[in-house]
Write a protein that holds these residues in place. Structure first.
Motif, PDB file in Angstrom:
ATOM      1  N   SER A   3     105.641 -63.631 -26.536  1.00 32.71           N
ATOM      2  CA  SER A   3     106.535 -64.468 -25.787  1.00 32.71           C
ATOM      3  C   SER A   3     106.710 -64.133 -24.405  1.00 32.71           C
ATOM      4  O   SER A   3     106.809 -64.948 -23.316  1.00 32.71           O
ATOM      5  CB  SER A   3     107.838 -64.467 -26.221  1.00 32.71           C
ATOM      6  OG  SER A   3     108.653 -63.166 -26.551  1.00 32.71           O
ATOM      7  N   ARG A  14     111.965 -69.607 -22.612  1.00 28.87           N
ATOM      8  CA  ARG A  14     112.559 -69.239 -23.971  1.00 28.87           C
ATOM      9  C   ARG A  14     111.089 -69.822 -24.751  1.00 28.87           C
ATOM     10  O   ARG A  14     111.390 -70.961 -25.035  1.00 28.87           O
ATOM     11  CB  ARG A  14     113.384 -69.652 -24.474  1.00 28.87           C
ATOM     12  CG  ARG A  14     114.220 -69.227 -25.521  1.00 28.87           C
ATOM     13  CD  ARG A  14     115.588 -69.224 -25.701  1.00 28.87           C
ATOM     14  NE  ARG A  14     115.766 -68.605 -27.127  1.00 28.87           N
ATOM     15  CZ  ARG A  14     116.162 -69.338 -28.060  1.00 28.87           C
ATOM     16  NH1 ARG A  14     116.247 -70.575 -28.161  1.00 28.87           N
ATOM     17  NH2 ARG A  14     116.806 -68.437 -29.203  1.00 28.87           N
ATOM     18  N   LEU A  40     111.951 -62.426 -38.231  1.00 30.89           N
ATOM     19  CA  LEU A  40     112.058 -63.220 -36.755  1.00 30.89           C
ATOM     20  C   LEU A  40     113.210 -64.168 -37.086  1.00 30.89           C
ATOM     21  O   LEU A  40     113.948 -64.475 -36.028  1.00 30.89           O
ATOM     22  CB  LEU A  40     110.912 -63.825 -36.596  1.00 30.89           C
ATOM     23  CG  LEU A  40     109.597 -63.135 -36.060  1.00 30.89           C
ATOM     24  CD1 LEU A  40     108.468 -63.885 -35.793  1.00 30.89           C
ATOM     25  CD2 LEU A  40     110.091 -62.635 -34.622  1.00 30.89           C
ATOM     26  N   THR A  43     116.480 -61.836 -37.021  1.00 31.88           N
ATOM     27  CA  THR A  43     116.679 -61.384 -35.723  1.00 31.88           C
ATOM     28  C   THR A  43     117.295 -62.071 -34.813  1.00 31.88           C
ATOM     29  O   THR A  43     118.388 -61.744 -33.833  1.00 31.88           O
ATOM     30  CB  THR A  43     115.438 -60.683 -35.019  1.00 31.88           C
ATOM     31  OG1 THR A  43     115.104 -60.066 -36.152  1.00 31.88           O
ATOM     32  CG2 THR A  43     115.807 -59.712 -34.096  1.00 31.88           C
ATOM     33  N   ARG A  45     116.221 -63.492 -31.854  1.00 34.46           N
ATOM     34  CA  ARG A  45     116.144 -62.858 -30.396  1.00 34.46           C
ATOM     35  C   ARG A  45     116.237 -63.897 -29.315  1.00 34.46           C
ATOM     36  O   ARG A  45     115.774 -65.114 -29.393  1.00 34.46           O
ATOM     37  CB  ARG A  45     114.736 -62.336 -30.379  1.00 34.46           C
ATOM     38  CG  ARG A  45     114.089 -61.204 -31.100  1.00 34.46           C
ATOM     39  CD  ARG A  45     112.823 -60.746 -30.961  1.00 34.46           C
ATOM     40  NE  ARG A  45     112.932 -60.614 -29.514  1.00 34.46           N
ATOM     41  CZ  ARG A  45     112.805 -59.186 -28.891  1.00 34.46           C
ATOM     42  NH1 ARG A  45     112.966 -58.051 -29.713  1.00 34.46           N
ATOM     43  NH2 ARG A  45     112.764 -59.039 -27.867  1.00 34.46           N
ATOM     44  N   ASP A  47     115.238 -64.026 -26.106  1.00 38.11           N
ATOM     45  CA  ASP A  47     114.122 -64.390 -25.359  1.00 38.11           C
ATOM     46  C   ASP A  47     112.966 -65.290 -25.928  1.00 38.11           C
ATOM     47  O   ASP A  47     111.917 -65.353 -25.175  1.00 38.11           O
ATOM     48  CB  ASP A  47     113.545 -62.827 -24.741  1.00 38.11           C
ATOM     49  CG  ASP A  47     113.215 -61.949 -25.950  1.00 38.11           C
ATOM     50  OD1 ASP A  47     113.589 -62.150 -27.223  1.00 38.11           O
ATOM     51  OD2 ASP A  47     112.503 -61.108 -25.977  1.00 38.11           O
ATOM     52  N   TYR A  50     112.079 -68.833 -32.159  1.00 40.61           N
ATOM     53  CA  TYR A  50     111.008 -68.700 -33.327  1.00 40.61           C
ATOM     54  C   TYR A  50     111.277 -70.065 -34.240  1.00 40.61           C
ATOM     55  O   TYR A  50     112.523 -70.577 -34.621  1.00 40.61           O
ATOM     56  CB  TYR A  50     111.264 -67.409 -34.168  1.00 40.61           C
ATOM     57  CG  TYR A  50     110.794 -67.451 -35.605  1.00 40.61           C
ATOM     58  CD1 TYR A  50     109.441 -67.395 -35.615  1.00 40.61           C
ATOM     59  CD2 TYR A  50     111.202 -67.581 -36.702  1.00 40.61           C
ATOM     60  CE1 TYR A  50     108.514 -67.537 -36.617  1.00 40.61           C
ATOM     61  CE2 TYR A  50     110.557 -68.013 -38.057  1.00 40.61           C
ATOM     62  CZ  TYR A  50     109.189 -67.524 -37.978  1.00 40.61           C
ATOM     63  OH  TYR A  50     108.532 -67.729 -39.013  1.00 40.61           O
TER      64      TYR A  50
END
Length: 136
Positions: A3, A14, A40, A43, A45, A47, A50
């Motif tokens: 990513s 993103r 994933l 988490t 994230r 940034d 997923y």
């Protein structure tokens, strides 16, 4: 890592990320891939986005910006894509040289064919980018 590279190379804030699997269902595939998907998902994230599991046909569709895979399936997917691209190029080459009208049509479209050939050249991108390998 994928990513981060997509953010830099393609200017994406993103990037969407998917894990290559034999199906989109959470119960399918290798245990390690299912565990990675769970991590994933949990988490969250900021940034990356997923989206879950993707299948082989999603790669060519551009369903996600980044496809993450384990080495065995990734190598098969990469070699299949490269072989398919070569096969299609050969089919086009044969079709465009078969008749006089086809050859004339090629003359009008050769810049477009050159652009497609350039974009599909595995020497430029190698079909994919390998990140995180330890070199051993």
């Amino acid at each position: 890592m994928g990513s981060a590279m997509a953010r830099v190379l393609f200017d994406l804030d993103r990037p969407t990320v998917g894990l290559l699997n034999i199906g989109v269902e959470e119960v399918k595939g290798l245990e390690e891939v299912r565990e990675a998907g769970l991590i994933l998902r949990q988490t969250g994230r900021p940034d990356l986005d997923y989206v879950g599991f993707v299948e082989g046909d999603d790669i060519g569709k551009g369903a996600v910006d980044v496809v993450v895979t384990e080495g065995f399936a990734g190598n098969i997917a990469l070699k299949t894509a490269e072989g398919t691209a070569k096969q299609l190029a050969e089919y086009l080459r044969n079709a465009m040289s078969r008749t006089l009208p086809a050859r004339i049509g090629y003359l009008f479209a050769r810049k477009a064919f050159a652009a497609v050939r350039d974009k599909m050249d595995p020497r430029k991108v190698n079909g994919g980018v390998f990140l995180g390998l330890n070199g051993s």
